[in-house]
Design a protein around this motif. Structure first.
Motif, short mmCIF file in Angstrom:
data_model
loop_
_atom_site.label_atom_id
_atom_site.label_comp_id
_atom_site.label_asym_id
_atom_site.label_seq_id
_atom_site.Cartn_x
_atom_site.Cartn_y
_atom_site.Cartn_z
N GLU A 93 -18.73 3.41 -5.32
CA GLU A 93 -18.46 1.97 -5.39
C GLU A 93 -17.12 1.71 -4.71
N TRP A 94 -17.16 0.94 -3.65
CA TRP A 94 -15.94 0.71 -2.86
C TRP A 94 -14.97 -0.27 -3.53
N ALA A 95 -15.49 -1.13 -4.43
CA ALA A 95 -14.69 -2.24 -4.95
C ALA A 95 -13.36 -1.82 -5.59
N PRO A 96 -13.32 -0.82 -6.49
CA PRO A 96 -12.03 -0.50 -7.12
C PRO A 96 -10.94 -0.10 -6.13
N PHE A 97 -11.31 0.61 -5.09
CA PHE A 97 -10.32 1.07 -4.11
C PHE A 97 -9.75 -0.11 -3.32
N ILE A 98 -10.60 -1.07 -3.00
CA ILE A 98 -10.13 -2.26 -2.29
C ILE A 98 -9.33 -3.16 -3.23
N ILE A 99 -9.79 -3.30 -4.47
CA ILE A 99 -9.09 -4.15 -5.43
C ILE A 99 -7.66 -3.68 -5.63
N PHE A 100 -7.47 -2.38 -5.87
CA PHE A 100 -6.12 -1.89 -6.13
C PHE A 100 -5.25 -2.00 -4.88
N GLY A 101 -5.85 -1.88 -3.71
CA GLY A 101 -5.10 -2.10 -2.48
C GLY A 101 -4.64 -3.54 -2.35
N LEU A 102 -5.55 -4.48 -2.62
CA LEU A 102 -5.19 -5.91 -2.58
C LEU A 102 -4.11 -6.23 -3.61
N GLN A 103 -4.23 -5.64 -4.79
CA GLN A 103 -3.22 -5.88 -5.83
C GLN A 103 -1.83 -5.43 -5.37
N ASN A 104 -1.81 -4.36 -4.59
CA ASN A 104 -0.53 -3.80 -4.14
C ASN A 104 0.00 -4.49 -2.89
N GLY A 105 -0.69 -5.53 -2.45
CA GLY A 105 -0.24 -6.29 -1.28
C GLY A 105 -0.61 -5.68 0.05
N ALA A 106 -1.58 -4.76 0.04
CA ALA A 106 -1.95 -4.08 1.29
C ALA A 106 -2.70 -5.03 2.22
N GLY A 107 -2.36 -4.96 3.51
CA GLY A 107 -3.15 -5.61 4.53
C GLY A 107 -4.21 -4.62 4.99
N LEU A 108 -5.45 -4.84 4.67
CA LEU A 108 -6.49 -3.84 4.90
C LEU A 108 -6.75 -3.63 6.39
N LEU A 109 -6.61 -4.71 7.15
CA LEU A 109 -6.76 -4.64 8.60
C LEU A 109 -5.52 -5.28 9.22
N LYS A 110 -5.33 -5.07 10.51
CA LYS A 110 -4.17 -5.63 11.18
C LYS A 110 -4.55 -6.13 12.57
N ASN A 111 -3.57 -6.76 13.23
CA ASN A 111 -3.77 -7.27 14.60
C ASN A 111 -5.03 -8.14 14.69
N ASN A 112 -5.01 -9.23 13.91
CA ASN A 112 -6.13 -10.17 13.91
C ASN A 112 -7.42 -9.48 13.46
N ASP A 113 -7.28 -8.63 12.45
CA ASP A 113 -8.43 -7.91 11.87
C ASP A 113 -9.18 -7.09 12.91
N SER A 114 -8.45 -6.51 13.85
CA SER A 114 -9.10 -5.75 14.91
C SER A 114 -8.81 -4.24 14.82
N TYR A 115 -7.95 -3.84 13.90
CA TYR A 115 -7.64 -2.42 13.69
C TYR A 115 -7.52 -2.14 12.19
N GLY A 116 -7.88 -0.93 11.79
CA GLY A 116 -7.71 -0.53 10.41
C GLY A 116 -6.24 -0.39 10.05
N ASN A 117 -5.94 -0.68 8.78
CA ASN A 117 -4.56 -0.56 8.31
C ASN A 117 -4.51 0.17 6.96
N PHE A 118 -5.48 1.04 6.75
CA PHE A 118 -5.60 1.71 5.45
C PHE A 118 -4.57 2.82 5.26
N SER A 119 -4.06 3.36 6.34
CA SER A 119 -3.06 4.42 6.20
C SER A 119 -1.65 3.87 6.01
N ASP A 120 -1.53 2.54 6.00
CA ASP A 120 -0.24 1.91 5.73
C ASP A 120 0.23 2.25 4.32
N ARG A 121 1.53 2.20 4.10
CA ARG A 121 2.12 2.64 2.84
C ARG A 121 1.52 1.95 1.63
#
Length: 334
Positions: A102-130
């Motif tokens: 289930e992908w939801a918990p991993f995305i939820i906790f990222g959003l809670q922590n202020g993570a930008g999941l994608l970058k550059n107009n949503d054209s690149y992944g940003n999951f390895s960001d701090r």
């Protein structure tokens, strides 16, 4: 699906319809839910029913370790989990069920922590960001320390496992309220509860996902006026309440939640509170492919300790960048 339909040119902008409506306005809806329908400042959908995720927990087990309420912070969630594990002192019992499929918990906790999941107009992944890496590391320690099961074969029947105390905490959605009421034994019906999600800081509750379904207008429809009147009809308080009573889909219109159907339902209070704090996922057609084919893949590898978090998220970004290659081409050729 709104981004997909918009990308296909299949749905009409609704701003003018909304401006002329006495029934529909953005203030009538939960802000995070409304935002899922807005693309480049243009509204393409009207929320019909809503969905989000929150915490289901065994109230009796938390009380037995000295917690009268659900955890409100990440620190409390971890502390509660450790105490539950120690209480049972059983390698075959856990605290927090975080299914790796289930992908939801991993995305939820990222959003809670202020993570930008994608970058550059949503054209690149940003999951390895701090920020996302911090949230992923946080969840990974539940697997590493035996607080969450790794093998999904260990939970063949979710409701039986919850009833037996195999786990005491689980993030899920509104459909499981009725399922818990139907499937849990009678003696446990007053021993479980729902609560908004914990937050990484003191700003409780933490964010959850903005989900549900929306009503849109076919761009080629010759009857847009009448179709809009139908959308308005479905958006009235009376019809929203009737629809919930028929199929149990949570109403999108906030005023409906003041009805006793919800105010007297002890499980629904947490959903209303959680719906005040939701965030949409990236509004691009490729998002479902990213989360279903990639997030789950790397979550399983990290949970099994076959890849470090940084290695997994670096590879995830690489895979996401491949998925978004066409998007980058389209953006560069606008």
């Amino acid at each position: 699906w709104v981004p997909e339909f918009r990308a296909l040119g299949a749905i009409s902008p609704l701003n003018e319809f909304i401006n002329g409506s006495n029934i529909i306005a953005d203030s009538n809806y939960f802000s995070g839910i409304w935002d899922t329908n807005v693309l480049d400042s243009t509204v393409f959908g009207i929320p019909w029913y809503v969905d989000t995720r929150l915490l289901f927990y065994r109230k009796d087990i938390l009380e037995s370790i000295g917690h009268k309420n659900a955890p409100k912070t990440w620190d409390e969630l971890y502390d509660v989990s450790v105490k539950i594990k120690n209480k049972f002192n059983d390698k075959n019992k856990y605290a927090f069920f975080i299914p790796t499929n289930e992908w939801a918990p991993f995305i939820i906790f990222g959003l809670q922590n202020g993570a930008g999941l994608l970058k550059n107009n949503d054209s690149y992944g940003n999951f390895s960001d701090r920020l996302f890496r911090e949230s992923f590391d946080y969840l990974a320690k539940f697997y590493y320390e035996g607080l969450a099961p790794i093998d999904l074969q260990q939970v063949l029947n979710l409701y039986q496992a919850f009833a037996e105390g195999y786990f005491s905490l689980y993030i899920t959605g509104p459909w499981n309220v009725s399922e818990m009421q139907k499937r849990l034994p009678a003696e446990l019906q007053d021993k479980w509860m729902t609560a908004p999600l914990p937050s990484p800081d003191s700003n409780y509750p933490g964010y959850s996902l903005a989900g549900g379904a929306s009503l849109v207008l076919n761009k080629k429809s010759p009857n847009k006026y009448y179709a809009w009147k139908w959308i308005e009809f479905l958006s009235t308080k009376k019809i929203q309440l009737e629809f919930y009573n028929l199929v149990s889909s949570l109403p999108a219109v906030k005023s409906v939640w003041k009805d006793s159907t919800f105010t007297k339902n002890k499980y629904m209070t947490a959903f209303y509170d959680q719906l005040q704090k939701t965030k949409p996922t990236p509004k691009i057609p490729e998002w479902e492919q990213i989360v279903f084919s990639k997030i789950q893949q790397y979550a399983e590898l990290v949970a099994a300790n076959k890849l470090s978090t940084i290695k997994a998220l670096t590879l995830l970004d690489k895979d996401v960048n491949k998925i978004l290659e066409k998007r980058r081409w389209m953006l560069s050729n606008k």
